[in-house]
Write an enzyme that holds these catalytic residues in place. Structure first.
Site, PDB file in Angstrom:
ATOM      1  N   GLY A 258       0.834  -1.206   0.000  1.00 30.82           N
ATOM      2  CA  GLY A 258       0.000   0.000   0.000  1.00 30.82           C
ATOM      3  C   GLY A 258       0.863   1.248   0.000  1.00 30.82           C
TER       4      GLY A 258
ATOM      5  N   GLY B 207      -5.428   0.690   3.689  1.00 29.36           N
ATOM      6  CA  GLY B 207      -6.644   1.433   3.995  1.00 29.36           C
ATOM      7  C   GLY B 207      -7.258   0.973   5.310  1.00 29.36           C
TER       8      GLY B 207
ATOM      9  CG  HIS C  79      11.028  39.312   1.991  1.00 28.67           C
ATOM     10  ND1 HIS C  79      11.108  38.332   1.023  1.00 28.67           N
ATOM     11  CD2 HIS C  79      12.279  39.842   2.108  1.00 28.67           C
ATOM     12  CE1 HIS C  79      12.346  38.277   0.559  1.00 28.67           C
ATOM     13  NE2 HIS C  79      13.086  39.174   1.206  1.00 28.67           N
TER      14      HIS C  79
HETATM   15  P1  NAI Z   1      -4.841   4.735   2.117  1.00 26.63           P
HETATM   16  O1  NAI Z   1      -6.232   4.594   1.696  1.00 26.63           O
HETATM   17  O2  NAI Z   1      -4.242   6.080   2.232  1.00 26.63           O
HETATM   18  O3  NAI Z   1      -3.901   3.911   1.122  1.00 26.63           O
HETATM   19  C1  NAI Z   1      -4.039   2.531   0.926  1.00 26.63           C
HETATM   20  C2  NAI Z   1      -3.279   2.155  -0.335  1.00 26.63           C
HETATM   21  O4  NAI Z   1      -3.226   0.739  -0.407  1.00 26.63           O
HETATM   22  C3  NAI Z   1      -3.968   2.657  -1.594  1.00 26.63           C
HETATM   23  O5  NAI Z   1      -3.022   3.301  -2.422  1.00 26.63           O
HETATM   24  C4  NAI Z   1      -4.526   1.387  -2.213  1.00 26.63           C
HETATM   25  O6  NAI Z   1      -4.605   1.439  -3.617  1.00 26.63           O
HETATM   26  C5  NAI Z   1      -3.509   0.361  -1.746  1.00 26.63           C
HETATM   27  N1  NAI Z   1      -4.017  -1.014  -1.741  1.00 26.63           N
HETATM   28  C6  NAI Z   1      -5.242  -1.452  -1.401  1.00 26.63           C
HETATM   29  N2  NAI Z   1      -5.314  -2.797  -1.499  1.00 26.63           N
HETATM   30  C7  NAI Z   1      -4.093  -3.225  -1.903  1.00 26.63           C
HETATM   31  C8  NAI Z   1      -3.527  -4.496  -2.167  1.00 26.63           C
HETATM   32  N3  NAI Z   1      -4.247  -5.621  -2.025  1.00 26.63           N
HETATM   33  N4  NAI Z   1      -2.239  -4.558  -2.560  1.00 26.63           N
HETATM   34  C9  NAI Z   1      -1.487  -3.437  -2.696  1.00 26.63           C
HETATM   35  N5  NAI Z   1      -1.980  -2.197  -2.457  1.00 26.63           N
HETATM   36  C10 NAI Z   1      -3.265  -2.086  -2.052  1.00 26.63           C
HETATM   37  O7  NAI Z   1      -4.733   3.937   3.495  1.00 26.63           O
HETATM   38  P2  NAI Z   1      -3.615   3.842   4.611  1.00 26.63           P
HETATM   39  O8  NAI Z   1      -2.300   4.306   4.105  1.00 26.63           O
HETATM   40  O9  NAI Z   1      -3.743   2.473   5.168  1.00 26.63           O
HETATM   41  O10 NAI Z   1      -4.125   4.875   5.694  1.00 26.63           O
HETATM   42  C11 NAI Z   1      -5.452   4.751   6.218  1.00 26.63           C
HETATM   43  C12 NAI Z   1      -6.056   6.087   6.464  1.00 26.63           C
HETATM   44  O11 NAI Z   1      -5.459   6.709   7.593  1.00 26.63           O
HETATM   45  C13 NAI Z   1      -5.842   7.090   5.327  1.00 26.63           C
HETATM   46  O12 NAI Z   1      -6.846   6.957   4.363  1.00 26.63           O
HETATM   47  C14 NAI Z   1      -5.921   8.394   6.005  1.00 26.63           C
HETATM   48  O13 NAI Z   1      -7.259   8.802   6.050  1.00 26.63           O
HETATM   49  C15 NAI Z   1      -5.439   8.097   7.410  1.00 26.63           C
HETATM   50  N6  NAI Z   1      -4.069   8.597   7.560  1.00 26.63           N
HETATM   51  C16 NAI Z   1      -3.868   9.947   7.479  1.00 26.63           C
HETATM   52  C17 NAI Z   1      -2.606  10.469   7.597  1.00 26.63           C
HETATM   53  C18 NAI Z   1      -2.427  11.927   7.456  1.00 26.63           C
HETATM   54  O14 NAI Z   1      -3.406  12.642   7.456  1.00 26.63           O
HETATM   55  N7  NAI Z   1      -1.205  12.429   7.344  1.00 26.63           N
HETATM   56  C19 NAI Z   1      -1.445   9.619   7.877  1.00 26.63           C
HETATM   57  C20 NAI Z   1      -1.772   8.206   7.896  1.00 26.63           C
HETATM   58  C21 NAI Z   1      -3.045   7.751   7.768  1.00 26.63           C
END
Ligand code: NAI
Ligand code: FAD
Length: 474
Positions: A189, A280, A453
């Protein structure tokens, strides 16, 4: 009676704890029931995912690893040599735990200060009595409340046939608690967790491979920003990000993990010391007994709510990660405040169209509003103004002059429709764009506002000028 409340909030994350405080401030007798425990699992810990195993600990580790990287790679150009740095990873984790403890105990203090009753345990719906909702806590104690706010958050999306043991195969909890640097690290991911956690361990010396299912990188972001980010992460920082990957098998050998995956029709197996699965998150309604009262969920398991966070049942509300919209702490908190105020008869509004997104990598990325792709597909005519950090004096002084700010404005009205940034401290700079958009500002409004600035914010000013083809430094 002691166990009767005006408002019961289920979940003590940034959605729930903020909702509880606001409800109490508005004069409601409020209770917050939260099942969260500290890292050792031996004491209650408020704050939910965000404070315990999300936003806060990840940013602490990003900062520590950034210092380590800076000493190694960025001080020499200042004429500073500090020798070869070493890192005590256990100490880094201890510092992170200290920050988490400080903030989670801070919520307990805020609850006392605002007279929110705090109950540790798992809450489940048990029916209705005389118009009040009944909740069981840990299957023993029963309380009743006129209003219930469900803020039970989210949990990691599981990868079929892959068991997370948080020793070798990790989710966010394990990823934030490693006390040694894995030599070879795999992330499944390339979303926000993948990029932030990949950055931490890459900076500390791990060889990082990121396996992403989709063929394009960061599809949720503006494609120009995503393209720039991909170039920086892969070419300059050495993250090995593979797109369009199908995971075929994961074999946990205890000491290491074998991942078999297919890209471009070729299957291969690689062995890694650790694997982080970050594909995700899914809404968490485990143990709530939503079926008992008929609380409606959609096909993806999110509790169904309207624009104002009302569920299908009277006086039951739901907010944060357990409902539609971005899974972000600030979105959860704003919904919490708004629901408490609605219960009090006020008319608050949460604008889901102007929620900032930030990724805390280096360079940081931040955006708000529409991307170019969204504007094109909606047939909205727009102008684009872009300015880079390369010629910004403050950025050069910081030694972080990579990236750009792009402002998209409506071609006819000049109203700002979206702002996209990659560069130093854009996590802070994005607030200017958020404020501007909430006030329906135009590109010209920003162009005519004095920016100090030398500051990084001058790049936003220049982007606004550029949207009217009158950039002064571009
Ligand atoms: P994410 O939704 O950001 O990314 C998950 C990624 O995994 C996507 O690119 C997806 O295409 C990929 N994916 C899905 N199934 C897969 C598979 N079988 N094989 C390979 N790739 C696959 O989710 P993530 O990174 O787990 O984070 C979860 C949530 O936590 C985010 O959506 C966000 O809302 C929140 N978060 C926010 C942060 C911030 O605001 N800075 C930091 C970390 C998390
Ligand atoms: P949660 O924070 O998940 O809290 C829910 C709480 O409810 C938990 O304490 C849980 O124990 C409790 N609970 C669940 N069921 C019950 C029950 N039946 N009875 C009692 N209690 C129950 N967002 C950002 O905005 N910025 C970031 O930088 C950021 N970084 C992140 C980094 C990581 C690694 C992760 C995983 C997430 C990150 N997020 C970030 C997302 C953010 O953590 C969530 O959006 C936010 O925590 C959601 O808040 P919430 O109140 O809806 O739920």
């Amino acid at each position: 009676m002691a166990n009767q409340f005006d408002v019961a909030v289920i979940g003590g994350g940034p959605g729930g704890y903020v909702a509880a405080i606001r409800a109490a401030q508005l004069g409601f007798k409020t209770v917050c029931i939260d099942a969260g425990k500290n890292k050792a699992g031996d004491a209650p810990a408020l704050g939910g995912t965000c404070l315990n195993v999300g936003c806060i600990p990840s940013k602490a580790l990003l900062q520590s690893s950034e210092h380590f990287h800076t000493i190694q790679h960025e001080l020499s150009e200042h004429g500073i040599s500090a020798g070869k740095p070493t890192i005590d990873v256990a100490k880094m984790i201890e510092r992170k735990d200290g920050i988490v403890n400080k903030l989670t105990s801070g919520i307990a203090f805020l609850f006392k200060k605002n007279k929110v009753e705090s109950i540790h345990g798992v809450a489940a719906f048990a029916g209705q009595d005389n118009g009040k909702w009944l909740l069981n806590i840990n299957g023993e104690q029963t309380i009743s409340a006129t209003h219930v706010i469900v803020a039970t958050g989210s949990i990691p999306r599981p990868l079929p046939n892959v068991e997370v043991d948080n020793k070798t195969v990790l989710d966010n909890v394990g990823a934030l608690n490693q006390t040694a640097i894995p030599k070879k690290l795999c992330l499944i991911g390339s979303g926000v967790i993948g990029l932030e956690m990949g950055s931490v361990w890459n900076r500390l010396g791990s060889e990082v491979t990121v396996l992403e299912a989709l063929p394009n990188f960061m599809p949720m972001a503006d494609s120009q920003l995503a393209t720039e980010a991909f170039k920086v992460f892969t070419k300059e920082q050495g993250l090995n990000i593979l797109l369009g990957v199908k995971i075929d098998a994961v074999k946990n050998n205890g000491k290491n993990v074998e991942v078999t995956f297919t890209t471009d029709g070729n299957s291969q197996t690689q062995t890694f010391d650790k694997l982080i699965v970050a594909i995700g998150r899914i809404p968490n309604t485990d143990g709530l007994n939503t079926e008992v009262i008929g609380l409606a969920k959609n096909e993806r398991g999110f509790i169904e709510v309207d624009d104002e966070c009302r569920t299908n049942l009277p006086n039951i509300w739901a907010i944060g990660d357990v409902v539609r919209g971005p899974m972000l702490a600030h979105k959860a908190s704003e919904e919490g405040v708004a629901v408490a105020e609605r219960i009090a008869g006020q008319k608050p509004h949460v604008n889901l169209d102007v929620i900032p997104s930030v990724v805390y990598t280096t360079p940081e990325m931040a955006w708000v509003g529409k991307t170019e792709e969204q504007l094109k597909s909606a047939g909205i005519e727009y102008r684009k103004g872009q300015s880079t950090f390369a010629a910004n004096g403050r950025a050069l002084g910081l030694g972080q002059a990579k990236g750009f700010v792009k402002m998209l404005v409506d071609d006819k009205t000049d109203r700002i429709l979206g702002v996209h940034m990659i560069g130093p401290m854009v996590s802070e700079l994005i607030s200017e764009a958020v404020v501007a958009m909430e006030f329906s500002a135009s590109g010209e409004d920003i162009a005519r506002i004095i920016h100090a600035h030398p500051t990084l914010s001058e790049v936003i000013h220049e982007a606004a000028l550029a949207s009217d083809k009158r950039a002064l430094h571009g």
